[in-house]
Design an enzyme around this catalytic site. Sequence first.
Site, PDB file in Angstrom:
ATOM      1  N   TYR A  54      18.673  43.127  12.183  1.00  0.00           N
ATOM      2  CA  TYR A  54      20.101  43.179  11.857  1.00  0.00           C
ATOM      3  C   TYR A  54      20.316  43.626  10.413  1.00  0.00           C
ATOM      4  O   TYR A  54      19.871  42.971   9.474  1.00  0.00           O
ATOM      5  CB  TYR A  54      20.770  41.813  12.098  1.00  0.00           C
ATOM      6  CG  TYR A  54      20.613  41.284  13.513  1.00  0.00           C
ATOM      7  CD1 TYR A  54      20.305  42.137  14.583  1.00  0.00           C
ATOM      8  CD2 TYR A  54      20.770  39.937  13.797  1.00  0.00           C
ATOM      9  CE1 TYR A  54      20.152  41.652  15.868  1.00  0.00           C
ATOM     10  CE2 TYR A  54      20.626  39.446  15.093  1.00  0.00           C
ATOM     11  CZ  TYR A  54      20.309  40.314  16.122  1.00  0.00           C
ATOM     12  OH  TYR A  54      20.153  39.836  17.407  1.00  0.00           O
ATOM     13  N   HIS A 112      11.671  39.992  19.775  1.00  0.00           N
ATOM     14  CA  HIS A 112      13.039  40.476  20.045  1.00  0.00           C
ATOM     15  C   HIS A 112      13.158  41.121  21.439  1.00  0.00           C
ATOM     16  O   HIS A 112      14.145  40.917  22.136  1.00  0.00           O
ATOM     17  CB  HIS A 112      13.443  41.457  18.949  1.00  0.00           C
ATOM     18  CG  HIS A 112      14.918  41.531  18.716  1.00  0.00           C
ATOM     19  ND1 HIS A 112      15.485  41.789  17.496  1.00  0.00           N
ATOM     20  CD2 HIS A 112      15.972  41.393  19.551  1.00  0.00           C
ATOM     21  CE1 HIS A 112      16.800  41.790  17.599  1.00  0.00           C
ATOM     22  NE2 HIS A 112      17.115  41.562  18.832  1.00  0.00           N
TER      23      HIS A 112
HETATM   24  P1  NAP Z   1      29.559  38.168  20.694  1.00  0.00           P
HETATM   25  O1  NAP Z   1      29.153  36.939  19.986  1.00  0.00           O
HETATM   26  O2  NAP Z   1      29.791  38.119  22.157  1.00  0.00           O
HETATM   27  O3  NAP Z   1      30.854  38.803  20.024  1.00  0.00           O
HETATM   28  C1  NAP Z   1      30.985  38.999  18.639  1.00  0.00           C
HETATM   29  C2  NAP Z   1      32.333  39.666  18.367  1.00  0.00           C
HETATM   30  O4  NAP Z   1      33.366  38.823  18.850  1.00  0.00           O
HETATM   31  C3  NAP Z   1      32.627  39.900  16.900  1.00  0.00           C
HETATM   32  O5  NAP Z   1      33.319  41.126  16.829  1.00  0.00           O
HETATM   33  C4  NAP Z   1      33.557  38.760  16.522  1.00  0.00           C
HETATM   34  O6  NAP Z   1      34.498  39.124  15.528  1.00  0.00           O
HETATM   35  C5  NAP Z   1      34.301  38.543  17.816  1.00  0.00           C
HETATM   36  N1  NAP Z   1      34.705  37.142  17.975  1.00  0.00           N
HETATM   37  C6  NAP Z   1      33.943  36.038  17.813  1.00  0.00           C
HETATM   38  N2  NAP Z   1      34.624  34.936  18.113  1.00  0.00           N
HETATM   39  C7  NAP Z   1      35.870  35.338  18.471  1.00  0.00           C
HETATM   40  C8  NAP Z   1      37.032  34.671  18.883  1.00  0.00           C
HETATM   41  N3  NAP Z   1      37.059  33.326  18.994  1.00  0.00           N
HETATM   42  N4  NAP Z   1      38.147  35.412  19.184  1.00  0.00           N
HETATM   43  C9  NAP Z   1      38.118  36.754  19.083  1.00  0.00           C
HETATM   44  N5  NAP Z   1      37.034  37.457  18.694  1.00  0.00           N
HETATM   45  C10 NAP Z   1      35.921  36.750  18.400  1.00  0.00           C
HETATM   46  O7  NAP Z   1      28.483  39.346  20.508  1.00  0.00           O
HETATM   47  P2  NAP Z   1      27.102  39.540  19.736  1.00  0.00           P
HETATM   48  O8  NAP Z   1      27.270  39.479  18.278  1.00  0.00           O
HETATM   49  O9  NAP Z   1      26.490  40.764  20.317  1.00  0.00           O
HETATM   50  O10 NAP Z   1      26.199  38.323  20.250  1.00  0.00           O
HETATM   51  C11 NAP Z   1      26.082  37.095  19.556  1.00  0.00           C
HETATM   52  C12 NAP Z   1      24.749  37.008  18.820  1.00  0.00           C
HETATM   53  O11 NAP Z   1      23.662  37.073  19.734  1.00  0.00           O
HETATM   54  C13 NAP Z   1      24.469  38.177  17.876  1.00  0.00           C
HETATM   55  O12 NAP Z   1      25.261  38.123  16.703  1.00  0.00           O
HETATM   56  C14 NAP Z   1      23.009  38.020  17.672  1.00  0.00           C
HETATM   57  O13 NAP Z   1      22.714  36.958  16.768  1.00  0.00           O
HETATM   58  C15 NAP Z   1      22.551  37.693  19.078  1.00  0.00           C
HETATM   59  N6  NAP Z   1      22.172  38.903  19.865  1.00  0.00           N
HETATM   60  C16 NAP Z   1      20.877  39.013  20.271  1.00  0.00           C
HETATM   61  C17 NAP Z   1      20.467  40.121  20.982  1.00  0.00           C
HETATM   62  C18 NAP Z   1      19.034  40.215  21.417  1.00  0.00           C
HETATM   63  O14 NAP Z   1      18.593  41.295  21.853  1.00  0.00           O
HETATM   64  N7  NAP Z   1      18.263  39.156  21.329  1.00  0.00           N
HETATM   65  C19 NAP Z   1      21.364  41.138  21.328  1.00  0.00           C
HETATM   66  C20 NAP Z   1      22.706  40.975  20.949  1.00  0.00           C
HETATM   67  C21 NAP Z   1      23.084  39.859  20.233  1.00  0.00           C
HETATM   68  P3  NAP Z   1      34.341  38.791  13.958  1.00  0.00           P
HETATM   69  O15 NAP Z   1      32.889  38.964  13.635  1.00  0.00           O
HETATM   70  O16 NAP Z   1      35.251  39.753  13.315  1.00  0.00           O
HETATM   71  O17 NAP Z   1      34.780  37.348  13.747  1.00  0.00           O
END
Ligand code: NAP
Length: 278
Positions: A54, A112
Amino acid sequence: MPKTVTLPNGETVPALGQGTWYMGESAPERAEEVAALRAGLDLGLTLIDTAEMYADGGAEEVVGEAVAGRRGEVFLVSKVYPHNASRAGVQAACERSLKRLKTDVIDLYLLHWRGSHPLKETIAGFEALQAAGKIRLWGVSNLDTDDMEELLAAPGGHACSANQVLYNPSRRGPEFDLLPFLAEAGIPAMAYSPIEQARLPRGGALGAVAKKHGVDPFQVALAWVMRAGDVIAIPKASRIAHVQMNAAAHDLVLDAEDLATIDRAFPAPRRKVGLEML
Ligand code: NAP
């Protein structure tokens, strides 16, 4: 009572944590990101998920700043790139992550996704890190059932503590065989992108259930992801308002009628669906 999930070693971790993908990419946003993570810690979201990938290490630096002076409160998860996942590569990558995180130990260190290095080599690297006290536990990410079977059959593979996968109402594929396999093995799943990166539809079933409970549709999605008690949700939020909303999802309990409403809009899989990745 805060919802927790039990790891194979008997330790409990919060069922709701914080993700960090896309943090650390923009200097002007850094202070807000650090403040959001710290607000999350105040609200009990003490599991933080990051990765060397990241922002090319930038997210780990943001996390390091956020947990400074509070490391003891935090269950810290980071991940190694598949191309660094040789026995020696894992150890070198972990040292770099520890420096950026400004800590001397990572609680849970994940592969990962699967690359070309044999799983047994990656496990050997993880074991060396555990012996040196640099990581406490190790696990994997994006491994489907066949890969998990291979992992658990590899030397030392049974020590895997988690599998982090894409899971939310619009990505129910893992329910067919992967989640049951993990449950049987006593290995928790960590659901990434639990609100589909804010693209889940706010109307329809999620909207109806949200209206019934007087909450936001994304809070319904988070409660849904955590409903079984053995899945950890790690929403990412750089804005404090989002962190507060996500933390409040913790107290939302969905009833049978809510689950049936969600099932009609987002049917459970009836056959194998290959594990999807974001
Ligand atoms: P997510 O958590 O589903 O969504 C994040 C997005 O949603 C951001 O744009 C955030 O905005 C917004 N958001 C968060 N809470 C909200 C709410 N209550 N209301 C409206 N919008 C909201 O997606 P993600 O970041 O892909 O997944 C979460 C975490 O999982 C990642 O950050 C990472 O640590 C991990 N991940 C791992 C992998 C893997 O391959 N292992 C892949 C993807 C993700 P703001 O940031 O502007 O608040």
